[in-house]
Design an enzyme around this catalytic site. Structure first.
Site, PDB file in Angstrom:
ATOM      1  N   ASN A  16       0.778  -1.413   0.119  1.00  0.00           N
ATOM      2  CA  ASN A  16       0.266   0.058  -0.115  1.00  0.00           C
ATOM      3  C   ASN A  16       1.124   0.893   0.412  1.00  0.00           C
ATOM      4  O   ASN A  16       1.997   1.435  -0.024  1.00  0.00           O
ATOM      5  CB  ASN A  16      -1.102  -0.469   0.859  1.00  0.00           C
ATOM      6  CG  ASN A  16      -2.080  -1.038   1.577  1.00  0.00           C
ATOM      7  OD1 ASN A  16      -2.585  -1.187   0.029  1.00  0.00           O
ATOM      8  ND2 ASN A  16      -2.427  -1.967   2.218  1.00  0.00           N
ATOM      9  N   CYS A  17      -0.079   2.366  -0.658  1.00  0.00           N
ATOM     10  CA  CYS A  17       0.565   3.582  -0.249  1.00  0.00           C
ATOM     11  C   CYS A  17       1.814   3.999   1.269  1.00  0.00           C
ATOM     12  O   CYS A  17       1.510   3.542   2.063  1.00  0.00           O
ATOM     13  CB  CYS A  17      -0.338   4.504  -0.426  1.00  0.00           C
ATOM     14  SG  CYS A  17       0.718   6.579  -0.655  1.00  0.00           S
ATOM     15  N   PRO A  18       2.862   4.617   0.798  1.00  0.00           N
ATOM     16  CA  PRO A  18       3.685   5.212  -0.138  1.00  0.00           C
ATOM     17  C   PRO A  18       4.213   3.894  -1.063  1.00  0.00           C
ATOM     18  O   PRO A  18       4.932   4.254  -2.093  1.00  0.00           O
ATOM     19  CB  PRO A  18       4.406   5.945  -0.326  1.00  0.00           C
ATOM     20  CG  PRO A  18       5.336   5.519   1.399  1.00  0.00           C
ATOM     21  CD  PRO A  18       4.162   4.250   2.170  1.00  0.00           C
ATOM     22  N   ASP A  43      -3.086  -1.587  -4.736  1.00  0.00           N
ATOM     23  CA  ASP A  43      -4.131  -0.677  -4.304  1.00  0.00           C
ATOM     24  C   ASP A  43      -3.909   0.157  -5.403  1.00  0.00           C
ATOM     25  O   ASP A  43      -3.826   0.740  -6.851  1.00  0.00           O
ATOM     26  CB  ASP A  43      -2.524   0.423  -3.354  1.00  0.00           C
ATOM     27  CG  ASP A  43      -3.101   1.251  -2.964  1.00  0.00           C
ATOM     28  OD1 ASP A  43      -3.944   2.077  -2.320  1.00  0.00           O
ATOM     29  OD2 ASP A  43      -2.066   1.946  -1.913  1.00  0.00           O
TER      30      ASP A  43
END
Length: 80
Positions: A16-18, A43
């Site tokens: 997931n981010c980042p 994501d």
């Protein structure tokens, strides 16, 4: 038909981010001008995250994004 040939594929599924952006930048840094990187992500935020990153990063261009059932595929070209 696409007007680019994938040079390398980066699998960031499950991250997931980042991390999709971080890993994409690391991969792009090892490529030459004209090379295209295929990024596979799960994501949903990667669509906007990679788009925004490419817009604000000199030397890269987001050339395509495809949304599949479970995987988002992004294509980034190194321009310089």
């Amino acid at each position: 038909m696409t007007d680019y040939e994938v040079t390398e594929t980066l699998d960031v599924k499950g991250q997931n981010c980042p991390m999709p952006v971080v890993k994409t930048k690391q991969s792009v840094d090892s490529l030459d001008a004209g090379d295209a990187l295929e990024v596979l992500a799960t994501d949903p935020g990667s669509v906007s995250d990679l788009g925004g990153w490419a817009e604000t990063t000199p030397g890269v261009e987001l050339i395509d994004q495809q949304e599949g059932a479970d995987v988002y595929t992004h294509y980034v070209r190194v321009t310089e």
